[in-house]
Design an enzyme around this catalytic site. Structure first.
Site, PDB file in Angstrom:
ATOM      1  N   ARG A  86      51.785  38.333   8.869  1.00 35.77           N
ATOM      2  CA  ARG A  86      51.600  38.324  10.325  1.00 35.77           C
ATOM      3  C   ARG A  86      51.632  36.903  10.884  1.00 35.77           C
ATOM      4  O   ARG A  86      52.360  36.621  11.844  1.00 35.77           O
ATOM      5  CB  ARG A  86      50.281  38.998  10.701  1.00 35.77           C
ATOM      6  CG  ARG A  86      50.052  38.961  12.205  1.00 35.77           C
ATOM      7  CD  ARG A  86      48.806  39.684  12.651  1.00 35.77           C
ATOM      8  NE  ARG A  86      48.658  39.580  14.095  1.00 35.77           N
ATOM      9  CZ  ARG A  86      47.650  40.109  14.780  1.00 35.77           C
ATOM     10  NH1 ARG A  86      46.701  40.794  14.155  1.00 35.77           N
ATOM     11  NH2 ARG A  86      47.586  39.963  16.093  1.00 35.77           N
ATOM     12  N   ILE A 124      45.608  45.856  -7.583  1.00 38.97           N
ATOM     13  CA  ILE A 124      45.280  47.033  -6.772  1.00 38.97           C
ATOM     14  C   ILE A 124      45.809  46.807  -5.360  1.00 38.97           C
ATOM     15  O   ILE A 124      45.212  46.091  -4.551  1.00 38.97           O
ATOM     16  CB  ILE A 124      43.757  47.279  -6.735  1.00 38.97           C
ATOM     17  CG1 ILE A 124      43.209  47.381  -8.161  1.00 38.97           C
ATOM     18  CG2 ILE A 124      43.433  48.531  -5.935  1.00 38.97           C
ATOM     19  CD1 ILE A 124      41.722  47.181  -8.272  1.00 38.97           C
ATOM     20  N   CYS A 149      51.323  35.614  -4.702  1.00 43.81           N
ATOM     21  CA  CYS A 149      51.635  35.785  -3.274  1.00 43.81           C
ATOM     22  C   CYS A 149      50.389  35.897  -2.399  1.00 43.81           C
ATOM     23  O   CYS A 149      50.508  35.845  -1.169  1.00 43.81           O
ATOM     24  CB  CYS A 149      52.552  36.990  -3.079  1.00 43.81           C
ATOM     25  SG  CYS A 149      51.789  38.576  -3.435  1.00 43.81           S
ATOM     26  N   ARG A 194      56.054  46.417   8.306  1.00 49.00           N
ATOM     27  CA  ARG A 194      55.269  46.359   7.062  1.00 49.00           C
ATOM     28  C   ARG A 194      54.694  47.758   6.868  1.00 49.00           C
ATOM     29  O   ARG A 194      53.762  48.156   7.572  1.00 49.00           O
ATOM     30  CB  ARG A 194      54.174  45.307   7.197  1.00 49.00           C
ATOM     31  CG  ARG A 194      53.347  45.058   5.947  1.00 49.00           C
ATOM     32  CD  ARG A 194      52.357  43.932   6.230  1.00 49.00           C
ATOM     33  NE  ARG A 194      51.423  43.727   5.154  1.00 49.00           N
ATOM     34  CZ  ARG A 194      51.605  42.900   4.132  1.00 49.00           C
ATOM     35  NH1 ARG A 194      52.728  42.203   4.062  1.00 49.00           N
ATOM     36  NH2 ARG A 194      50.690  42.757   3.200  1.00 49.00           N
TER      37      ARG A 194
END
Length: 354
Positions: free
Chosen positions: A94, A266, A303, A141
């Site tokens: 974002r 996760i 990331c 997304r």
């Protein structure tokens, strides 16, 4: 005339016993490229050639140099608007997209699930057509890649994948820019993936071989990458003369690797699997023990966001960790994506070595 000047200066230097002093002149004029991406969708790097991906990285380096280093203002997206659809929360995607699009003079509009429900209150077809009439591009997304595919099919404007269950292409562009900046070239690097067979790994598999990079991936049993994507990655490796290996042994994947890479165990939407996943991923934490079997020039990528069970502090905060330059490069690469899909701009910076 420029060529004659170069020769005269070189000859003068040689007469004084010096080596050649003038190698190249760069006049700052846009470099014409054969690559044309305007109007395209970016859903997966599978749809792009190595040359096209290189072009986006070149453009990223160009914008970073001109704006960050030289302090130029480049309103390349002035008058353009971007629709941002986020079914999943995000920090880097974002921020990088909103600030980057605005920095180039454009107007981003952020939409959450409170504002828009893909395929729920309105069909994907109708949503795509409405967005096409009000914005110049959409970054989405989402949970399902199939929703992106439908949006792209029905929209008349570029659709960009901000993350899906299958791919995360804009993250990989940032990773590659970071590695190019650090190593000076991507060709010949060995990427060592240690973790889940997820969207990040899928995107690496769809692109690494196109740069001449080798890939060694370790995933727990039952958490391997999509078989169809593996099959295509094997084809890319064969076509480009690179190596691709899959294993369930983290140390085997790390052995000789230049770049150690991991990600969350996760993902959003998998919270109910937390206990099962934490058990399955035991032994997959990246530590200095992992790094000891890697190449002497090893670096580390993640990331973000990161959890300590995925990589320990010693590696994560070490001088070998490139995670924060990697995060910053999310901004420059998404800016390059938008410029390449929406304008005819050509880079001024000389093309980096890939």
């Amino acid at each position: 005339m420029l060529s004659n000047l170069r020769i005269l200066l070189n000859n003068a230097a040689l007469r004084k016993g010096h080596t050649s002093v003038v190698r190249h002149f760069w006049c700052g004029k846009p470099v014409q490229s054969q690559v044309q991406l305007k109007g395209r969708d970016l859903l997966t790097l599978k749809n792009f050639t190595g040359e096209e991906i290189q072009y986006m990285l070149w453009l990223s380096a160009d914008l970073k140099f001109r704006i960050k280093q030289k302090g130029e203002y480049l309103p390349l997206l002035q008058g353009k608007s971007l629709g941002m659809i986020f079914e999943k929360r995000s920090t880097r995607t974002r921020l990088s997209t909103e600030t980057g699009f605005a920095l180039l003079g454009g107007h981003p509009s952020f939409l959450t699930t409170q504002d828009i429900h893909l395929g729920v209150n309105e069909s994907l077809t109708d949503t795509a057509r409405v967005l096409s009439s009000m914005t110049d591009a959409v970054l989405a997304r989402v949970y399902k890649q199939s929703d992106l595919d439908t949006l792209a099919k029905e929209a008349s404007i570029p659709i960009v994948n901000g993350l899906s269950d299958l791919y995360h292409p804009i993250q990989i562009l940032a990773d590659y820019l970071t590695l190019q900046e650090h190593y000076g070239s991507l060709k010949g690097l060995t990427l060592s993936w240690i973790g889940d067979g997820n969207n990040i790994l899928h995107s690496i598999m769809m692109s690494a071989a196109k740069f001449g990079m080798h890939l060694q991936a370790a995933t727990p049993k039952g958490y391997e990458p999509d078989p169809n994507i593996v099959k295509l990655a094997e084809q890319y490796a064969k076509e480009n003369g690179t190596k691709l290996s899959m294993t369930n042994d983290p140390l085997e994947a790390a052995r000789g690797g230049n770049v150690l890479i991991t990600d969350t165990w996760i993902s959003m939407g998998q919270e109910d699997e937390k206990k099962k996943r934490l058990q399955a991923f035991q032994g997959y934490q990246v530590t200095m023990k992992t790094a000891k079997v890697a190449a002497s020039d090893w670096t580390f990528l993640h990331c973000l966001p990161r959890k300590p069970e995925e990589v320990d502090d010693e590696v994560f905060y070490s001088p070998r960790s490139l995670v924060f330059p990697e995060a910053e490069n999310r901004k420059w690469t998404i800016m390059a994506v938008m410029v390449s899909l929406l304008t005819d701009y050509s880079p001024v910076l000389q093309k980096p070595k890939f």
